[in-house]
Motif scaffolding. Structure first.
Motif, mmCIF file in Angstrom:
data_model
loop_
_atom_site.group_PDB
_atom_site.id
_atom_site.type_symbol
_atom_site.label_atom_id
_atom_site.label_comp_id
_atom_site.label_asym_id
_atom_site.label_seq_id
_atom_site.Cartn_x
_atom_site.Cartn_y
_atom_site.Cartn_z
ATOM 1 N N GLN A 1 0.808 -1.218 0.000
ATOM 2 C CA GLN A 1 0.000 0.000 0.000
ATOM 3 C C GLN A 1 0.843 1.271 0.000
ATOM 4 O OE1 GLN A 1 -3.687 -0.421 2.696
ATOM 5 N NE2 GLN A 1 -2.371 -2.091 3.393
ATOM 6 N N VAL A 2 2.157 1.131 0.175
ATOM 7 C CA VAL A 2 3.003 2.329 0.288
ATOM 8 C C VAL A 2 4.260 2.260 -0.578
ATOM 9 C CG1 VAL A 2 2.241 3.021 2.600
ATOM 10 C CG2 VAL A 2 4.057 1.314 2.362
ATOM 11 N N ASP A 3 4.279 1.381 -1.562
ATOM 12 C CA ASP A 3 5.520 1.214 -2.333
ATOM 13 C C ASP A 3 5.518 1.957 -3.664
ATOM 14 O OD1 ASP A 3 3.774 -0.397 -3.824
ATOM 15 O OD2 ASP A 3 5.328 -1.887 -4.256
ATOM 16 N N GLU A 4 4.570 2.880 -3.848
ATOM 17 C CA GLU A 4 4.399 3.546 -5.139
ATOM 18 C C GLU A 4 5.670 4.232 -5.637
ATOM 19 O OE1 GLU A 4 1.608 7.024 -7.223
ATOM 20 O OE2 GLU A 4 1.269 6.417 -5.142
ATOM 21 N N ASN A 5 6.342 5.000 -4.797
ATOM 22 C CA ASN A 5 7.490 5.795 -5.230
ATOM 23 C C ASN A 5 8.829 5.251 -4.755
ATOM 24 O OD1 ASN A 5 5.942 7.706 -6.614
ATOM 25 N ND2 ASN A 5 5.521 8.846 -4.737
ATOM 26 N N ILE A 6 8.863 4.000 -4.406
ATOM 27 C CA ILE A 6 10.109 3.426 -3.886
ATOM 28 C C ILE A 6 11.178 3.412 -4.983
ATOM 29 C CG2 ILE A 6 9.482 1.043 -4.485
ATOM 30 C CD1 ILE A 6 10.741 0.212 -1.782
ATOM 31 N N PRO A 7 12.414 3.787 -4.669
ATOM 32 C CA PRO A 7 13.483 3.734 -5.675
ATOM 33 C C PRO A 7 13.741 2.287 -6.100
ATOM 34 C CG PRO A 7 14.134 5.051 -3.770
ATOM 35 C CD PRO A 7 12.875 4.354 -3.395
ATOM 36 N N LEU A 8 13.972 2.087 -7.374
ATOM 37 C CA LEU A 8 14.265 0.762 -7.912
ATOM 38 C C LEU A 8 15.724 0.725 -8.344
ATOM 39 C CD1 LEU A 8 11.021 0.263 -10.039
ATOM 40 C CD2 LEU A 8 11.513 -0.648 -7.752
ATOM 41 N N ILE A 9 16.515 -0.070 -7.652
ATOM 42 C CA ILE A 9 17.955 -0.096 -7.871
ATOM 43 C C ILE A 9 18.390 -1.510 -8.245
ATOM 44 C CG2 ILE A 9 20.217 0.293 -6.820
ATOM 45 C CD1 ILE A 9 18.789 2.233 -4.876
ATOM 46 N N LYS A 10 19.014 -1.633 -9.372
ATOM 47 C CA LYS A 10 19.471 -2.929 -9.837
ATOM 48 C C LYS A 10 20.417 -3.568 -8.827
ATOM 49 C CE LYS A 10 21.601 -5.229 -13.832
ATOM 50 N NZ LYS A 10 22.202 -5.039 -15.168
ATOM 51 N N LEU B 1 11.322 -6.868 -10.344
ATOM 52 C CA LEU B 1 12.036 -7.852 -11.165
ATOM 53 C C LEU B 1 12.475 -7.252 -12.492
ATOM 54 C CD1 LEU B 1 9.748 -10.941 -10.459
ATOM 55 C CD2 LEU B 1 11.985 -10.439 -9.459
ATOM 56 N N ASN B 2 11.622 -6.417 -13.083
ATOM 57 C CA ASN B 2 11.959 -5.778 -14.361
ATOM 58 C C ASN B 2 13.144 -4.822 -14.210
ATOM 59 O OD1 ASN B 2 9.901 -7.128 -15.668
ATOM 60 N ND2 ASN B 2 8.422 -5.452 -15.446
ATOM 61 N N ALA B 3 13.309 -4.288 -13.007
ATOM 62 C CA ALA B 3 14.417 -3.362 -12.756
ATOM 63 C C ALA B 3 15.695 -4.085 -12.327
ATOM 64 C CB ALA B 3 14.009 -2.342 -11.690
ATOM 65 N N GLY B 4 15.628 -5.405 -12.241
ATOM 66 C CA GLY B 4 16.812 -6.166 -11.858
ATOM 67 C C GLY B 4 17.069 -6.208 -10.366
ATOM 68 N N CYS B 5 16.031 -5.955 -9.567
ATOM 69 C CA CYS B 5 16.169 -5.999 -8.108
ATOM 70 C C CYS B 5 16.188 -7.451 -7.619
ATOM 71 C CB CYS B 5 15.005 -5.263 -7.447
ATOM 72 S SG CYS B 5 14.750 -3.579 -8.026
ATOM 73 N N LYS B 6 16.789 -7.651 -6.475
ATOM 74 C CA LYS B 6 16.784 -8.963 -5.822
ATOM 75 C C LYS B 6 15.626 -8.984 -4.832
ATOM 76 C CE LYS B 6 21.794 -9.485 -6.271
ATOM 77 N NZ LYS B 6 23.082 -9.584 -5.543
ATOM 78 N N VAL B 7 14.653 -9.847 -5.093
ATOM 79 C CA VAL B 7 13.380 -9.790 -4.378
ATOM 80 C C VAL B 7 13.171 -11.012 -3.488
ATOM 81 C CG1 VAL B 7 10.874 -9.889 -4.697
ATOM 82 C CG2 VAL B 7 12.251 -8.339 -6.089
ATOM 83 N N LEU B 8 12.724 -10.759 -2.262
ATOM 84 C CA LEU B 8 12.248 -11.811 -1.367
ATOM 85 C C LEU B 8 10.853 -11.416 -0.901
ATOM 86 C CD1 LEU B 8 12.954 -14.470 0.135
ATOM 87 C CD2 LEU B 8 13.728 -13.053 2.048
#
Length: 308
Positions: free
Chosen positions: A65-74, A89-96
């Motif tokens: 609900q609050v991740d709209e403007n979060i920076p996306l860093i590869k 994932l499209n930005a190459g982030c490592k996601v858990l």
């Protein structure tokens, strides 16, 4: 080691005391700081030009609900709760993906990713991992750090207390159960008082000053076996608690009170308060101190980040 890679932790979340999940963010913020990470908590829609310069050594922690403007860093790390992971994932982030433990985990079922089949691995008690979905399943915990839990400072039963302080939301999911319990309070000469939006310190005081301290789950939470943070908190505060969820009761091996009936939970909690001696209470508090603080949960997250 992942601990050596991560230099900064960013809680990108809710403003304190404004949302149920803000208390989760508060606990993670407090815990990452206590573990020595450089930790910041953002809860506004910041202008990108005013943001610090984060890099791939940053761990972001957010909620859908609050991740709209979060920076996306590869190559940076992202712990996501109820988020759509595609943009990360499209930005190459490592996601858990951080998910709540529910009873289906025991059968290997990834509740949030049912179409993938039985993909869940039990790593240890209260920790499950879904390699295919990159999802970790674990419950919440107490907001107290281990050193803040004093096993000698527990609440003795006090028949003179009149108020039953219930800290938390009352909504469509639990209103039926709350009404039943409220009637039991009235029938037994006690006053049910609901609080929400209070600080952790006030929460602790209210719970400790309450005649009894139950947790009431709605039908869906009872069916899926959801474990509320209130159970861990109440016990860490030195207060016996009780539940109307059989699954929650079974997980605590008789340490807490139980009644299937929300009305009957009043007497069940009262009875458990009277019967619990100092040895049992200290043992219960030590169990929370050892196994169910956010230190334990962060260590689990870091362990699972090693896999991605």
């Amino acid at each position: 080691m992942i601990k050596d890679i991560i230099k900064n932790v960013v809680i990108w979340g809710h403003k304190p005391h404004t949302h149920t999940h803000s208390y989760i963010h508060s606990s993670y913020y407090k815990t990452f700081q206590a573990m020595g990470f450089n930790t910041v908590w953002f809860y506004k829609k910041f202008d990108y030009l005013r943001l610090p310069k984060f890099n791939e050594n940053t761990l972001f922690f957010t909620e859908g609900q609050v991740d709209e403007n979060i920076p996306l860093i590869k190559n940076a790390f992202y712990i996501l709760h109820h988020c759509k992971p595609e943009k990360y994932l499209n930005a190459g982030c490592k996601v858990l993906n951080l998910c709540n433990y529910v009873k289906y985990c025991e059968d290997g079922v990834s509740f949030n990713y049912k179409d993938q089949g039985n993909t869940v691995e039990k790593v240890k008690d209260f920790l499950f991992y879904d390699e295919k979905a990159k999802a970790i399943y674990q419950p919440w915990a107490t907001d107290l750090l281990p050193e803040e839990i004093n096993t000698d400072d527990f609440c003795q039963y006090d028949s003179e207390k009149k108020d039953i302080n219930y800290v938390g939301s009352i909504w469509a999911e639990n209103i039926t159960e709350i009404r039943e319990f409220y009637k039991a309070c009235c029938d037994n000469g006690k006053k049910f008082i609901n609080y929400k939006g209070v600080s952790d310190n006030i929460n602790k005081k209210l719970v400790r000053n309450s005649y009894i301290a139950p947790d009431l789950r709605g039908k869906w939470h009872r069916e899926c076996g959801y474990i509320p943070c209130r159970i861990f908190k109440n016990l860490s505060y030195g207060k016996i608690t009780g539940t109307n969820s059989k699954h929650v009761y079974d997980l605590f091996h008789g340490m807490i009170a139980y009644s299937k009936s929300s009305y009957g939970l009043f007497k069940a909690c009262e009875k458990k308060e009277k019967e619990t001696n100092s040895v049992d209470m200290k043992k219960t508090m030590q169990y929370i101190k050892d196994k169910h603080t956010f230190i334990n949960r962060v260590e689990n997250i870091l362990e699972m980040l090693e896999r991605i």
